[in-house]
Scaffold this motif. Structure first.
Motif, PDB file in Angstrom:
ATOM      1  N   MET A  72     -16.069  19.371 -17.715  1.00  0.00           N
ATOM      2  CA  MET A  72     -14.745  19.810 -17.237  1.00  0.00           C
ATOM      3  C   MET A  72     -13.929  20.395 -18.382  1.00  0.00           C
ATOM      4  N   ASP A  73     -13.161  21.441 -18.078  1.00  0.00           N
ATOM      5  CA  ASP A  73     -12.267  21.976 -19.102  1.00  0.00           C
ATOM      6  C   ASP A  73     -10.924  21.229 -19.040  1.00  0.00           C
ATOM      7  N   ALA A  74     -10.019  21.607 -19.938  1.00  0.00           N
ATOM      8  CA  ALA A  74      -8.760  20.854 -20.065  1.00  0.00           C
ATOM      9  C   ALA A  74      -7.960  20.836 -18.763  1.00  0.00           C
ATOM     10  N   ASP A  75      -7.966  21.964 -18.044  1.00  0.00           N
ATOM     11  CA  ASP A  75      -7.210  22.021 -16.788  1.00  0.00           C
ATOM     12  C   ASP A  75      -7.796  21.085 -15.739  1.00  0.00           C
ATOM     13  N   GLU A  76      -9.139  21.109 -15.639  1.00  0.00           N
ATOM     14  CA  GLU A  76      -9.791  20.227 -14.665  1.00  0.00           C
ATOM     15  C   GLU A  76      -9.531  18.761 -15.006  1.00  0.00           C
ATOM     16  N   LEU A  77      -9.575  18.437 -16.309  1.00  0.00           N
ATOM     17  CA  LEU A  77      -9.319  17.059 -16.731  1.00  0.00           C
ATOM     18  C   LEU A  77      -7.900  16.631 -16.366  1.00  0.00           C
ATOM     19  N   ALA A  78      -6.963  17.545 -16.526  1.00  0.00           N
ATOM     20  CA  ALA A  78      -5.571  17.224 -16.200  1.00  0.00           C
ATOM     21  C   ALA A  78      -5.439  16.906 -14.710  1.00  0.00           C
ATOM     22  N   VAL A  79      -6.163  17.665 -13.883  1.00  0.00           N
ATOM     23  CA  VAL A  79      -6.126  17.423 -12.436  1.00  0.00           C
ATOM     24  C   VAL A  79      -6.738  16.060 -12.118  1.00  0.00           C
ATOM     25  N   VAL A  80      -7.884  15.766 -12.763  1.00  0.00           N
ATOM     26  CA  VAL A  80      -8.545  14.473 -12.535  1.00  0.00           C
ATOM     27  C   VAL A  80      -7.616  13.325 -12.920  1.00  0.00           C
ATOM     28  N   ARG A  81      -6.982  13.459 -14.097  1.00  0.00           N
ATOM     29  CA  ARG A  81      -6.070  12.395 -14.556  1.00  0.00           C
ATOM     30  C   ARG A  81      -4.921  12.194 -13.576  1.00  0.00           C
ATOM     31  N   ASN A  82      -4.434  13.296 -13.054  1.00  0.00           N
ATOM     32  CA  ASN A  82      -3.278  13.219 -12.163  1.00  0.00           C
ATOM     33  C   ASN A  82      -3.638  12.696 -10.775  1.00  0.00           C
ATOM     34  N   GLU A  83      -4.814  13.076 -10.286  1.00  0.00           N
ATOM     35  CA  GLU A  83      -5.114  12.788  -8.880  1.00  0.00           C
ATOM     36  C   GLU A  83      -6.136  11.686  -8.651  1.00  0.00           C
ATOM     37  N   GLN A  98      15.277   7.670 -16.809  1.00  0.00           N
ATOM     38  CA  GLN A  98      15.045   7.936 -15.392  1.00  0.00           C
ATOM     39  C   GLN A  98      15.088   6.630 -14.600  1.00  0.00           C
ATOM     40  N   THR A  99      15.487   6.742 -13.361  1.00  0.00           N
ATOM     41  CA  THR A  99      15.487   5.561 -12.491  1.00  0.00           C
ATOM     42  C   THR A  99      14.047   5.199 -12.110  1.00  0.00           C
ATOM     43  N   ALA A 100      13.913   4.009 -11.508  1.00  0.00           N
ATOM     44  CA  ALA A 100      12.596   3.590 -11.028  1.00  0.00           C
ATOM     45  C   ALA A 100      12.014   4.666 -10.102  1.00  0.00           C
ATOM     46  N   LEU A 101      12.832   5.145  -9.191  1.00  0.00           N
ATOM     47  CA  LEU A 101      12.369   6.147  -8.231  1.00  0.00           C
ATOM     48  C   LEU A 101      11.904   7.426  -8.934  1.00  0.00           C
ATOM     49  N   GLN A 102      12.693   7.894  -9.898  1.00  0.00           N
ATOM     50  CA  GLN A 102      12.315   9.122 -10.622  1.00  0.00           C
ATOM     51  C   GLN A 102      11.030   8.913 -11.427  1.00  0.00           C
ATOM     52  N   ASN A 103      10.891   7.721 -12.015  1.00  0.00           N
ATOM     53  CA  ASN A 103       9.665   7.425 -12.756  1.00  0.00           C
ATOM     54  C   ASN A 103       8.447   7.469 -11.839  1.00  0.00           C
ATOM     55  N   VAL A 104       8.599   6.911 -10.649  1.00  0.00           N
ATOM     56  CA  VAL A 104       7.461   6.843  -9.730  1.00  0.00           C
ATOM     57  C   VAL A 104       7.102   8.228  -9.191  1.00  0.00           C
ATOM     58  N   GLU A 105       8.128   9.051  -8.976  1.00  0.00           N
ATOM     59  CA  GLU A 105       7.913  10.407  -8.429  1.00  0.00           C
ATOM     60  C   GLU A 105       7.148  11.332  -9.368  1.00  0.00           C
ATOM     61  N   LEU A 106       7.209  10.998 -10.654  1.00  0.00           N
ATOM     62  CA  LEU A 106       6.739  11.926 -11.684  1.00  0.00           C
ATOM     63  C   LEU A 106       5.358  12.547 -11.441  1.00  0.00           C
ATOM     64  N   PRO A 107       4.338  11.737 -11.083  1.00  0.00           N
ATOM     65  CA  PRO A 107       3.019  12.349 -10.883  1.00  0.00           C
ATOM     66  C   PRO A 107       3.034  13.426  -9.798  1.00  0.00           C
ATOM     67  N   LEU A 108       3.925  13.322  -8.840  1.00  0.00           N
ATOM     68  CA  LEU A 108       3.977  14.330  -7.778  1.00  0.00           C
ATOM     69  C   LEU A 108       4.625  15.613  -8.267  1.00  0.00           C
ATOM     70  N   VAL A 109       5.546  15.469  -9.235  1.00  0.00           N
ATOM     71  CA  VAL A 109       6.188  16.653  -9.800  1.00  0.00           C
ATOM     72  C   VAL A 109       5.133  17.543 -10.458  1.00  0.00           C
ATOM     73  N   TYR A 110       4.104  16.887 -11.068  1.00  0.00           N
ATOM     74  CA  TYR A 110       3.068  17.638 -11.774  1.00  0.00           C
ATOM     75  C   TYR A 110       1.820  17.853 -10.935  1.00  0.00           C
ATOM     76  N   SER A 111       1.863  17.433  -9.687  1.00  0.00           N
ATOM     77  CA  SER A 111       0.655  17.504  -8.862  1.00  0.00           C
ATOM     78  C   SER A 111       0.487  18.896  -8.255  1.00  0.00           C
ATOM     79  N   ARG A 112      -0.759  19.197  -7.872  1.00  0.00           N
ATOM     80  CA  ARG A 112      -1.022  20.498  -7.243  1.00  0.00           C
ATOM     81  C   ARG A 112      -0.466  20.540  -5.831  1.00  0.00           C
TER      82      ARG A 112
END
Ligand SMILES: Nc1ncnc2c1ncn2[C@@H]1O[C@H](COP(=O)(O)OP(=O)(O)OP(=O)(O)O)[C@@H](O)[C@H]1O
Ligand SMILES: [Mg+2]
Length: 246
Positions: A72-83, A98-112
């Protein structure tokens, strides 16, 4: 789910070579709950970081969910780590402003998955509710107890329904009552089908897992179902007591 073959990791510090992992073979199946134990420096975090795609091995193979991670290249690895992987650390690793809610939301902000703000919010609220923190969503980390911070971290880790939940000494900073609460959350997630790998120094935590892998000097010393591991420990205790007595 996870298959590693002859996994080695060598760190170079100046002219010194540190063999953190030496040809480790490990297979973790779907819906396992596995503890990794071993003395400080035995390679536990190194192994976790490689399995979690935060780090790459020096040599060896790693197949995650049917795919070779080496290729996997760096982009694919980033997707794997995130998802595919959820991470929980001893020190929580929350964003302090950040609030608890904002902390929890974070992976979705960076998700595909381009979710709307309200869809993201709903998912995060759901995850926080699952860990029993619906009433603390607007608190910042410094307004939460250690156990609550770790629950926020768990909510963040499970947000994308990862294939594997990895935790590196998740109860290392917590007292025994809070440790039991966190363990109860892991056990519930496991009962719901989550695959979980936990690094721990605590026998009580490991005893609740189904299998214990012990590392020593970067190698697997033992890999046993919990009942047998427990029997082995008691046997060792008896042996050492008899040894002391004679
Ligand atoms: N980035 C690094 N550079 C050089 N050496 C490292 C690095 N990370 C870890 N090591 C070395 O690799 C070995 C394994 O470290 P690792 O962090 O995996 O141990 P551990 O089992 O997690 O220990 P602990 O229980 O203290 O967390 C140690 O000897 C450590 O000093
Ligand atoms: Mg470690």
């Amino acid at each position: 789910m996870i298959t590693v073959r002859k996994l080695s990791k060598v760190y170079r510090v100046g002219i010194e070579e540190i063999h953190a992992l030496r040809e480790v073979d490990l297979v973790v199946g779907n819906n396992e709950m596995l503890a990794i134990m071993g003395a400080s420096g035995s390679g536990k975090s190194t192994l976790m970081n490689i399995i979690g795609c935060l780090d790459r091995p020096t040599s060896g193979e790693y197949e995650l969910d049917g795919r070779a991670v080496e290729s996997m290249d760096a982009d694919e690895l980033a997707v794997v780590r995130n998802e595919k992987i959820g991470f929980v650390f001893q020190s929580f690793e929350l964003l302090h402003r950040q609030t608890a809610l904002q902390n929890v939301e974070l992976p979705l902000v960076y998700s595909r998955a381009r979710l709307t703000v309200s869809a993201r919010r709903a998912r995060a609220v759901g995850a926080l509710t699952k860990v029993g923190l619906a009433d603390r969503m607007d608190h910042r980390p410094n307004q939460l107890s250690g156990g609550q911070k770790q629950r926020v971290a768990i909510a963040r880790a499970i947000l994308n329904n990862p294939k594997i939940l990895m935790a590196d000494e998740p109860t290392g900073n917590l007292d025994s009552r809070t440790t039991a609460e966190i363990l109860a959350i892991f056990l519930r997630l496991h009962a719901e089908g989550q695959t979980i790998v936990i690094v721990t120094h605590e026998n009580e935590v490991a005893a609740h897992c189904r299998r214990i892998v012990r590392l020593r000097d970067g190698m697997i010393q033992s890999d046993l179902p919990v009942e047998r591991d427990e029997a082995g420990r008691i046997f060792q205790e008896i042996v050492s007591r008899v040894g002391r007595a004679s």
